[in-house]
Structures are given as structure tokens and as C-alpha cells.
Design a protein around this motif. Structure first.
Motif, short mmCIF file in Angstrom:
data_model
loop_
_atom_site.label_atom_id
_atom_site.label_comp_id
_atom_site.label_asym_id
_atom_site.label_seq_id
_atom_site.Cartn_x
_atom_site.Cartn_y
_atom_site.Cartn_z
N GLN A 229 43.62 -17.59 -44.76
CA GLN A 229 42.72 -18.60 -45.34
C GLN A 229 43.12 -20.03 -44.98
N LYS A 230 43.44 -20.25 -43.71
CA LYS A 230 43.73 -21.59 -43.21
C LYS A 230 42.41 -22.22 -42.77
N LYS A 231 41.66 -22.70 -43.73
CA LYS A 231 40.28 -23.10 -43.50
C LYS A 231 40.16 -24.28 -42.54
N GLU A 232 41.05 -25.24 -42.65
CA GLU A 232 40.97 -26.41 -41.78
C GLU A 232 41.19 -26.02 -40.32
N LEU A 233 42.19 -25.14 -40.09
CA LEU A 233 42.47 -24.67 -38.74
C LEU A 233 41.30 -23.84 -38.20
N LEU A 234 40.73 -22.99 -39.05
CA LEU A 234 39.57 -22.21 -38.64
C LEU A 234 38.42 -23.11 -38.20
N ASN A 235 38.19 -24.15 -38.97
CA ASN A 235 37.11 -25.08 -38.64
C ASN A 235 37.34 -25.73 -37.29
N GLU A 236 38.58 -26.13 -37.01
CA GLU A 236 38.89 -26.75 -35.72
C GLU A 236 38.68 -25.78 -34.58
N LEU A 237 39.12 -24.53 -34.76
CA LEU A 237 38.93 -23.52 -33.73
C LEU A 237 37.45 -23.28 -33.45
N TYR A 238 36.68 -23.22 -34.50
CA TYR A 238 35.24 -23.01 -34.32
C TYR A 238 34.60 -24.19 -33.59
N GLN A 239 34.92 -25.39 -34.02
CA GLN A 239 34.25 -26.57 -33.47
C GLN A 239 34.63 -26.85 -32.02
N HIS A 240 35.89 -26.60 -31.66
CA HIS A 240 36.38 -27.02 -30.36
C HIS A 240 36.44 -25.91 -29.31
N VAL A 241 36.47 -24.65 -29.75
CA VAL A 241 36.63 -23.56 -28.78
C VAL A 241 35.60 -22.45 -28.97
N ILE A 242 35.59 -21.83 -30.13
CA ILE A 242 34.83 -20.59 -30.31
C ILE A 242 33.32 -20.81 -30.22
N LEU A 243 32.80 -21.75 -30.98
CA LEU A 243 31.36 -21.98 -30.95
C LEU A 243 30.88 -22.53 -29.60
N PRO A 244 31.62 -23.46 -28.96
CA PRO A 244 31.19 -23.89 -27.63
C PRO A 244 31.12 -22.75 -26.61
N ILE A 245 32.11 -21.83 -26.64
CA ILE A 245 32.05 -20.68 -25.74
C ILE A 245 30.86 -19.79 -26.08
N ASN A 246 30.63 -19.60 -27.36
CA ASN A 246 29.51 -18.75 -27.77
C ASN A 246 28.17 -19.34 -27.32
N ARG A 247 28.07 -20.65 -27.33
CA ARG A 247 26.82 -21.29 -26.89
C ARG A 247 26.57 -21.03 -25.40
N ILE A 248 27.64 -21.07 -24.61
CA ILE A 248 27.47 -20.76 -23.18
C ILE A 248 27.11 -19.29 -23.02
N ARG A 249 27.79 -18.42 -23.73
CA ARG A 249 27.56 -16.97 -23.60
C ARG A 249 26.09 -16.62 -23.84
N LYS A 250 25.46 -17.34 -24.74
CA LYS A 250 24.08 -17.03 -25.08
C LYS A 250 23.06 -17.58 -24.10
N GLN A 251 23.52 -18.34 -23.10
CA GLN A 251 22.59 -18.96 -22.16
C GLN A 251 21.94 -17.95 -21.22
N ARG A 252 22.67 -16.89 -20.87
CA ARG A 252 22.14 -15.92 -19.93
C ARG A 252 22.50 -14.51 -20.37
N LYS A 253 21.57 -13.58 -20.16
CA LYS A 253 21.88 -12.18 -20.43
C LYS A 253 22.93 -11.70 -19.42
N GLY A 254 23.90 -10.94 -19.92
CA GLY A 254 24.96 -10.47 -19.04
C GLY A 254 26.21 -11.31 -19.06
N TYR A 255 26.14 -12.51 -19.69
CA TYR A 255 27.32 -13.36 -19.77
C TYR A 255 28.40 -12.73 -20.65
N ALA A 256 28.04 -11.77 -21.48
CA ALA A 256 29.06 -11.07 -22.27
C ALA A 256 30.10 -10.44 -21.36
N VAL A 257 29.71 -10.13 -20.13
CA VAL A 257 30.64 -9.60 -19.13
C VAL A 257 31.08 -10.70 -18.16
#
Length: 311
Positions: A229-257
Motif C-alpha cells: 500500500q505504497k500509494k504515492e509510489l504507485l501513483n508515480e509508477l502509473y503516471q510516468h511508466v505504466i499508463l504511458p506504455i499502456n497508451r502506446i500498446r492500445k494504438q495498434r492491434k498486435g502491440y501486445a506482442v
């Protein structure tokens, strides 16, 4: 010797299927991919699954990938395989997995057909009952089981887990609350780090991490922050790494691979970005965006040597 009917917990490693310039399977690159995942603390290896372009492998390549995973792992972590497609192929893959010494397999959806529940039961029960290996059923696409069908399948002691790639939380609650500890529960939603907070409290003890193929330390930091439950660290990870990667992944079908291979090339793993049709490679602009995110990941969240936590 009795078989332990448990699936791996923690962060699950799903290696890719590296291709050389001729489009053939690159075994040395696969060995490096698997070794990297094990050295970085991933709890297991799932070879020849979705990230491993299961759909595009012939039976010889499949066997080679399983052999390579088992010989590279050397018993340090359990090795699971992907089986699926048409029933004859799935049964052949299950036998290969058993003969070569895998601990179990993830049953991928059948081709094309959207079956009735009875058809899915017949398909899955035939595969599960064909070997003594641990079996994990995969809830996604054209293989979505009702609670009642899963309950029937629990009559097979080989059935050890359910992996969810559907995201139907009502159904997940029905399954976990009714079946309970009889099965293990794995999160297979893309991108799993995005959804894992919703799964933890339901008893899901593991997830497949695409980004662990190139930034496994981020997966480790994320999972530790989530469990503790390190909420502040989770928020930073989401904002700077995880969500930006997820946004790219959703741009094209097949990017999951394809995006996985791009990330691996960026950090210097000898994989290359070649993928087999119908998957397409990552576009230049998206590749450059991923480069910048990975740079931020290493700069903002320095890598530390530590073991990945499990629940």
C-alpha cells in the motif's frame, strides 16, 4: 511422486519468440530472454504462449521452444507451456509438454469457433484429462466459461488455476467466492499492472507482466508497492511508466506482442523486432515514444537487486 496442484505465484515470465533476419526462430536469443527473466526474479516461465506468438509457430518450433525453456531454466523455476488451437494440436502440444518435463500448461482459446458451454467443457476436459500436468484455463476471447462450467472442470485434479483475460469482475467475484482455494487465480489482462489493484483483493496471487521482458525492476517495484500500500509510489509508477506504455500498446492491434520485442531491443537484448503476420511491428514514432518512457523508468526508478515479492 505426487504432483503439487499449485500454480506459480508472483510475477510470471512470458518470453517472446525471437526471430532472426530470415524469419526463423532464434534459439540463442530465446535462451537470453529466459535467462534474463529468471535472473531478474520472475517466478516462472510460460513459453509458447501469447507473447511467444503461439499462433504463428509450427509444431517443430513449438517443441524447440519448450526444450529450450526447460534446458535453460534447469529447474530453477517451473516451466509452463501454451497449448490450444484445434483439439488435435492441443493434445499433441500437451503430450510434448509432459514428455519434455514441463510442470503444466496454459490452455489458450480454440480457433475461430464461438462454442456453447458444453463444447468448451468437452474441449477443455479432453485436454486437461490427457496428461498429469497442472492445467490452467484462460478466460478470454471465445473461451469464456460460466461458473457452472468451471465447477464441473474442478472434478479434474489436474486443473490448478484460472487465468483471467476478460475483465468481468462480477464473474470473477462469483468464481473466486464460490470455488475459493480449490483453484489459483492469475491476472492475464493487458496491461496487467493497470488492472492488478482490482484483482488482489479477490485472491489473485499472480499476473503475467509484458513489461517484465524489458523493465522487470518496474514490475517488481510496482508489485511491492501494491502489496504494501505504497500509494504515492504507485501513483508515480502509473503516471510516468505504466499508463504511458499502456497508451502506446492500445494504438495498434498486435502491440501486445510487438511492443514487448521493441522494449527488449531498446534495452539491448538480442531479440530484434521481427514478428510474424498477422502481427505488425511497432511503428517508428511509437518506438521512439517507448524509448523515452524506458529512459524515464531507469532514471526515475533506479534498478535495485532484490527478489520479487509474492502474496
Amino acid at each position: 511422486m505426487s504432483i503439487v496442484r499449485k500454480t506459480p505465484a508472483g510475477i510470471l515470465g512470458f518470453p517472446v519468440a525471437p526471430m532472426n533476419s530470415q524469419g526463423d526462430l532464434d534459439i540463442q536469443a530465446l535462451e537470453k530472454n529466459i535467462e534474463f527473466l529468471i535472473e531478474e526474479g520472475l517466478s516462472s516461465i510460460f513459453v509458447g504462449c501469447g507473447a511467444g506468438e503461439f499462433h504463428a509457430l509450427d509444431q517443430d518450433e513449438y517443441k524447440t521452444m519448450v526444450e529450450t525453456a526447460i534446458s535453460t531454466a534447469k529447474g530453477r523455476v517451473p516451466v509452463y507451456t501454451g497449448v490450444g488451437g484445434n483439439i488435435k494440436s492441443a493434445l499433441a502440444q500437451a503430450k510434448v509438454s509432459e514428455d519434455l518435463g514441463a510442470e503444466g500448461y496454459l490452455i489458450l482459446p480454440p480457433y475461430l469457433i464461438h462454442p456453447e458451454q458444453e463444447g468448451l467443457y468437452d474441449y477443455l476436459s479432453t485436454i486437461i484429462g490427457s496428461t498429469e500436468l497442472n492445467a490452467i484455463i484462460y478466460q478470454r476471447d471465445n473461451c469464456v466459461l460460466t461458473l457452472e462450467t468451471i465447477q464441473r472442470l474442478t472434478d479434474y485434479p489436474q486443473l490448478a488455476g484460472v487465468k483471467d483475460g476478460l475483465g468481468n469482475m462480477d464473474l470473477n467475484i462469483e468464481i473466486t467466492q464460490t470455488i475459493g482455494d480449490r483453484l489459483d487465480y492469475l491476472n492475464g489482462m493487458p496491461l496487467a499492472e493497470v488492472t492488478m489493484p482490482a484483482y488482489v483483493n479477490l485472491g489473485f496471487k499472480s499476473y503475467s507482466s509484458a513489461i517484465s521482458n524489458y523493465i522487470p525492476h518496474i514490475s517488481a517495484i510496482f508489485y511491492d508497492a501494491l502489496l504494501n500500500q505504497k500509494k504515492e509510489l504507485l501513483n508515480e509508477l502509473y503516471q510516468h511508466v505504466i499508463l504511458p506504455i499502456n497508451r502506446i500498446r492500445k494504438q495498434r492491434k498486435g502491440y501486445a506482442v510487438a511492443l514487448i520485442k521493441a522494449g527488449m531491443e531498446i534495452i539491448g537484448l538480442p531479440v530484434g523486432t521481427a514478428v510474424r503476420p498477422p502481427v505488425i511491428p511497432v511503428e517508428k514514432d511509437h518506438y521512439q515514444q517507448l524509448e523515452q518512457i524506458i529512459k524515464v523508468a531507469f532514471d526515475r526508478f533506479p534498478k535495485e537487486k532484490k527478489t520479487i515479492n509474492t502474496i
